[in-house]
Design an enzyme around this catalytic site. Structure first.
Site, PDB file in Angstrom:
ATOM      1  N   GLY A  20      -0.947  46.716  67.785  1.00  0.00           N
ATOM      2  CA  GLY A  20      -0.221  46.142  66.659  1.00  0.00           C
ATOM      3  C   GLY A  20       0.601  44.909  67.010  1.00  0.00           C
ATOM      4  O   GLY A  20       1.068  44.192  66.124  1.00  0.00           O
ATOM      5  N   LYS A  70      26.117  39.764  37.081  1.00  0.00           N
ATOM      6  CA  LYS A  70      25.177  40.772  37.592  1.00  0.00           C
ATOM      7  C   LYS A  70      25.888  41.802  38.457  1.00  0.00           C
ATOM      8  O   LYS A  70      26.738  41.458  39.269  1.00  0.00           O
ATOM      9  CB  LYS A  70      24.085  40.084  38.428  1.00  0.00           C
ATOM     10  CG  LYS A  70      23.115  41.057  39.052  1.00  0.00           C
ATOM     11  CD  LYS A  70      21.926  40.350  39.681  1.00  0.00           C
ATOM     12  CE  LYS A  70      22.078  40.192  41.166  1.00  0.00           C
ATOM     13  NZ  LYS A  70      20.916  39.549  41.791  1.00  0.00           N
TER      14      LYS A  70
HETATM   15  C1  R5P Z   1      20.614  38.021  44.918  1.00  0.00           C
HETATM   16  O1  R5P Z   1      21.796  37.743  45.048  1.00  0.00           O
HETATM   17  C2  R5P Z   1      19.552  36.979  44.785  1.00  0.00           C
HETATM   18  O2  R5P Z   1      20.079  35.784  44.330  1.00  0.00           O
HETATM   19  C3  R5P Z   1      18.455  37.433  43.858  1.00  0.00           C
HETATM   20  O3  R5P Z   1      18.971  37.575  42.536  1.00  0.00           O
HETATM   21  C4  R5P Z   1      17.882  38.734  44.298  1.00  0.00           C
HETATM   22  O4  R5P Z   1      17.565  38.675  45.644  1.00  0.00           O
HETATM   23  C5  R5P Z   1      16.653  39.086  43.494  1.00  0.00           C
HETATM   24  O5  R5P Z   1      16.171  40.323  43.938  1.00  0.00           O
HETATM   25  P1  R5P Z   1      15.295  41.231  42.992  1.00  0.00           P
HETATM   26  O6  R5P Z   1      14.137  40.400  42.523  1.00  0.00           O
HETATM   27  O7  R5P Z   1      14.860  42.362  43.885  1.00  0.00           O
HETATM   28  O8  R5P Z   1      16.169  41.697  41.889  1.00  0.00           O
END
Ligand code: R5P
Length: 287
Positions: free
Chosen positions: A34, A184
């Site tokens: 691997g 978020k």
């Molecule tokens: C996080 O802070 C990044 O800016 C992206 O929003 C994140 O990595 C996106 O990840 P996923 O597509 O898994 O939600």
């Protein structure tokens, strides 16, 4: 000589064309147990530019091998371009006993590179983890070119506050529109919750801009909010289209018009190249 990692062959070729330099014919191999092996042709003592996205553990090992191989082959300077730096989101020990993985990777790369070029790393502070000199390239504005010219009253939106500058760069390159962001909260690797912004998306074309789309959870949540708010077309754009697991399906089911990424991660959605930005950065650090 431009030296491609296996995951960055198209980008490395584009960088070689942009810089009018030869592209090394790297041989990628794997032993029965691997282990990977990346072998390069002889150099005549010049500068080697290794271009290798590190989107897997194998890709990280291969990058370290390429840095070592080019020196063995006669290169006297090594510039390492990491178009997408994996492990960058592990930039702190989030719980007791956790490593700062991004720092560990940066230290390892620094042992074999004179200069490092990163394209839109997850956080700019990552540069401080490297012992080698780091140049950061911002290629987000490239995402504007593949968008249709006829966007209706466009809203450029980031899924969280930290990516709002990327949304601003795309808006500026597009030439018109408004910029805003969602709030978020991440509950797990695949579960995120986004809260709509102040801007009213009803009836408007929306371009969501993020640095990474990995599982697609963040982007599909944002798209769902916009759809229920009556947005017209919703475009998902990102610098690094990792698109792991069922990300592509999630985005389609959420109702995106199109997903657009760059070639820092080479995928079917890589509609635009960061090669001009990388070539300019490499030129600048090797003057
Ligand atoms: C996080 O802070 C990044 O800016 C992206 O929003 C994140 O990595 C996106 O990840 P996923 O597509 O898994 O939600």
């Amino acid at each position: 000589m431009i030296v491609p990692g296996a995951s960055s062959q198209a980008l490395a070729a584009a960088v070689a064309t942009a810089m009018d330099e030869p592209l090394a014919a790297v041989e990628y191999d794997r032993f029965p147990d691997g282990e990977t092996l990346a072998a390069v042709p002889d150099f005549d003592g010049g500068r080697a530019v290794v271009v290798a996205t590190t989107d897997s553990n194998d890709a990280w090992v291969e990058l370290l091998q390429l840095q070592d191989a080019v020196r063995e082959a006669g290169a006297d300077r090594v510039v390492t371009v990491i178009p997408y730096m994996g492990y960058a989101r592990q930039d702190a020990a989030f719980e007791d006993g956790h490593p700062v993985s991004a720092r560990a990777m940066a230290k390892a790369v620094s042992t074999g590179a004179d200069r490092v070029v990163l394209v839109n790393p997850h956080e700019e502070d990552l540069a401080s983890f490297f012992d080698a000199h780091v140049t950061i390239v911002d290629a987000a504005s490239r995402l504007a070119a593949p968008l249709p010219d006829d966007l209706d009253d466009p809203l450029f939106l980031s899924p969280d506050a930290s990516a709002v500058e990327l949304a601003g760069s795309v808006r500026e390159a597009y030439g018109r529109g408004e910029t805003d962001y969602f709030e978020k909260v991440r509950h797990s690797g695949t579960e995120v919750e986004v809260t709509p912004s102040d801007a009213d998306a009803a009836g408007r074309d929306v371009v969501i801009v993020d640095d990474i789309v990995a599982t697609g959870s963040t982007m599909s949540e944002a798209v769902a909010h916009l759809q229920s708010g009556g947005a017209a077309r919703v475009f998902a754009t990102c610098v690094h289209p990792l698109l792991v697991r069922n990300a592509r399906t999630k985005l389609e089911r959420a109702g995106i018009e199109r997903i657009v990424g760059t070639d820092t991660v080479e995928r079917a959605v890589s509609a635009v190249s960061v090669a001009p930005n990388v070539a300019a950065a490499v030129d600048a650090v090797t003057q």
